[in-house]
Design a protein around this motif. Structure first.
Motif, PDB file in Angstrom:
ATOM      1  N   ALA A 129       0.806  -1.216   0.000  1.00  0.00           N
ATOM      2  CA  ALA A 129       0.000   0.000   0.000  1.00  0.00           C
ATOM      3  C   ALA A 129       0.845   1.274   0.000  1.00  0.00           C
ATOM      4  O   ALA A 129       0.358   2.330  -0.394  1.00  0.00           O
ATOM      5  CB  ALA A 129      -0.930   0.010   1.212  1.00  0.00           C
ATOM      6  N   ASP A 130       2.099   1.196   0.418  1.00  0.00           N
ATOM      7  CA  ASP A 130       2.910   2.409   0.505  1.00  0.00           C
ATOM      8  C   ASP A 130       3.573   2.786  -0.814  1.00  0.00           C
ATOM      9  O   ASP A 130       3.659   3.963  -1.162  1.00  0.00           O
ATOM     10  CB  ASP A 130       3.961   2.284   1.614  1.00  0.00           C
ATOM     11  N   ASN A 131       4.035   1.774  -1.578  1.00  0.00           N
ATOM     12  CA  ASN A 131       4.770   2.091  -2.804  1.00  0.00           C
ATOM     13  C   ASN A 131       4.287   1.322  -4.038  1.00  0.00           C
ATOM     14  O   ASN A 131       4.872   1.457  -5.110  1.00  0.00           O
ATOM     15  CB  ASN A 131       6.266   1.848  -2.604  1.00  0.00           C
ATOM     16  N   GLY A 132       3.261   0.508  -3.897  1.00  0.00           N
ATOM     17  CA  GLY A 132       2.699  -0.197  -5.039  1.00  0.00           C
ATOM     18  C   GLY A 132       3.465  -1.404  -5.516  1.00  0.00           C
ATOM     19  O   GLY A 132       3.115  -2.000  -6.543  1.00  0.00           O
ATOM     20  N   VAL A 133       4.518  -1.788  -4.807  1.00  0.00           N
ATOM     21  CA  VAL A 133       5.299  -2.959  -5.203  1.00  0.00           C
ATOM     22  C   VAL A 133       4.447  -4.224  -5.088  1.00  0.00           C
ATOM     23  O   VAL A 133       3.790  -4.445  -4.069  1.00  0.00           O
ATOM     24  CB  VAL A 133       6.564  -3.104  -4.323  1.00  0.00           C
ATOM     25  N   VAL A 134       4.446  -5.029  -6.138  1.00  0.00           N
ATOM     26  CA  VAL A 134       3.769  -6.327  -6.097  1.00  0.00           C
ATOM     27  C   VAL A 134       4.786  -7.334  -5.582  1.00  0.00           C
ATOM     28  O   VAL A 134       5.735  -7.688  -6.276  1.00  0.00           O
ATOM     29  CB  VAL A 134       3.243  -6.737  -7.489  1.00  0.00           C
ATOM     30  N   ASP A 135       4.591  -7.764  -4.361  1.00  0.00           N
ATOM     31  CA  ASP A 135       5.576  -8.605  -3.670  1.00  0.00           C
ATOM     32  C   ASP A 135       5.100 -10.058  -3.630  1.00  0.00           C
ATOM     33  O   ASP A 135       3.928 -10.347  -3.876  1.00  0.00           O
ATOM     34  CB  ASP A 135       5.795  -8.074  -2.250  1.00  0.00           C
ATOM     35  N   ILE A 136       6.021 -10.946  -3.328  1.00  0.00           N
ATOM     36  CA  ILE A 136       5.685 -12.367  -3.243  1.00  0.00           C
ATOM     37  C   ILE A 136       6.431 -13.007  -2.075  1.00  0.00           C
ATOM     38  O   ILE A 136       7.601 -12.731  -1.845  1.00  0.00           O
ATOM     39  CB  ILE A 136       6.029 -13.101  -4.561  1.00  0.00           C
ATOM     40  N   ASP A 137       5.709 -13.812  -1.328  1.00  0.00           N
ATOM     41  CA  ASP A 137       6.303 -14.599  -0.256  1.00  0.00           C
ATOM     42  C   ASP A 137       6.403 -16.033  -0.759  1.00  0.00           C
ATOM     43  O   ASP A 137       5.422 -16.784  -0.737  1.00  0.00           O
ATOM     44  CB  ASP A 137       5.428 -14.524   1.002  1.00  0.00           C
ATOM     45  N   SER A 138       7.570 -16.383  -1.246  1.00  0.00           N
ATOM     46  CA  SER A 138       7.737 -17.700  -1.866  1.00  0.00           C
ATOM     47  C   SER A 138       7.613 -18.845  -0.868  1.00  0.00           C
ATOM     48  O   SER A 138       7.453 -19.996  -1.276  1.00  0.00           O
ATOM     49  CB  SER A 138       9.090 -17.766  -2.587  1.00  0.00           C
ATOM     50  N   THR A 139       7.660 -18.542   0.431  1.00  0.00           N
ATOM     51  CA  THR A 139       7.472 -19.608   1.421  1.00  0.00           C
ATOM     52  C   THR A 139       6.024 -20.088   1.424  1.00  0.00           C
ATOM     53  O   THR A 139       5.728 -21.178   1.929  1.00  0.00           O
ATOM     54  CB  THR A 139       7.860 -19.130   2.832  1.00  0.00           C
ATOM     55  N   LEU A 140       5.111 -19.270   0.882  1.00  0.00           N
ATOM     56  CA  LEU A 140       3.704 -19.656   0.804  1.00  0.00           C
ATOM     57  C   LEU A 140       3.350 -20.284  -0.536  1.00  0.00           C
ATOM     58  O   LEU A 140       2.232 -20.764  -0.731  1.00  0.00           O
ATOM     59  CB  LEU A 140       2.803 -18.438   1.042  1.00  0.00           C
ATOM     60  N   CYS A 141       4.289 -20.248  -1.478  1.00  0.00           N
ATOM     61  CA  CYS A 141       4.020 -20.753  -2.816  1.00  0.00           C
ATOM     62  C   CYS A 141       3.951 -22.275  -2.814  1.00  0.00           C
ATOM     63  O   CYS A 141       4.797 -22.950  -2.225  1.00  0.00           O
ATOM     64  CB  CYS A 141       5.126 -20.294  -3.772  1.00  0.00           C
TER      65      CYS A 141
END
Length: 221
Positions: free
Chosen positions: A106-118
């Motif tokens: 929400a602060d900078n619009g970066v689409v992030d990923i937590d690969s530990t949940l993949c």
């Protein structure tokens, strides 16, 4: 792994997703990339820096330098187009993820990923029109560019930007980059940034946060 258990988890996650209504995040500031197609020499230092930073094995590339050549002598041309994850305003990858591993900051619009949940279903890979999610053949999960979020939080720029010897790659608030108003060496005083170059997926699909200084042969008419 226990495939039956994995599929049961996927089913539960999918049911939970269906019950929710996806509302695109509208960040305070949307950061994005700008690439100067004209002045890029295709050295691929950005690719190598990215792979080194993220410890990627052979195969997956978060950032990709594409060589475009064409024409007939004497009217020939060559230029480079440099892309990674475009941190879209409405990312196609996000709502397809059954585990919530992908989210938009929400602060900078970066689409992030937590690969530990993949769980390696690769739905995001199939959904992205820009080929951003990358399959790791060793860990059997999907990974992607997160704009070096740890560097951003330390008030530094992503590794790919810092590695660019020609200074043709940079980041900034995308609305200003589209206008050419953000101070960056990638945009000269007479350059006119565009949102799309030839052979690129339609920006209207996801509103990617990227701007280009296009080669004359790469302009979309």
């Amino acid at each position: 792994m226990n495939n039956k258990l994995d599929m049961a988890e996927v089913k539960v996650a999918l049911e939970r997703k269906v019950a929710q209504t996806y509302e695109p995040v509208k960040p305070a500031v949307q950061l994005g990339f700008v690439h100067n197609n004209v002045d890029c020499i295709g050295c691929r230092a950005c690719e190598i820096a990215c792979k080194d930073k993220n410890g990627l094995p052979p195969g997956p590339r978060f950032r990709r330098v594409m060589y475009i050549e064409g024409g007939t002598y004497p009217d020939v041309y060559a230029y480079k187009v440099n892309m990674s994850c475009n941190h879209c305003a409405e990312p196609a990858c996000l709502p397809t993820c059954p585990t919530g591993a992908i989210w938009k900051r929400a602060d900078n619009g970066v689409v992030d990923i937590d690969s530990t949940l993949c769980i390696g279903c690769r739905r995001c890979e199939a959904a992205c029109p820009f080929g951003a999610p990358q399959w790791d053949p060793i860990e059997k999960i999907v990974k992607k560019c997160n704009l070096c979020i740890d560097e951003l939080e330390a008030n530094r720029k992503p590794y790919c930007v810092m590695a660019c010897m020609m200074r043709v790659l940079d980041i900034g608030p995308i609305d200003k980059l589209w206008q050419g108003a953000h101070p960056t060496p990638a945009i000269g005083p007479h350059d006119k940034p565009v949102r799309q170059v030839k052979n690129m997926a339609n920006p209207e699909l996801t509103t990617p946060s990227i701007a280009f200084i296009p080669h004359s042969k790469g302009r979309v008419e």
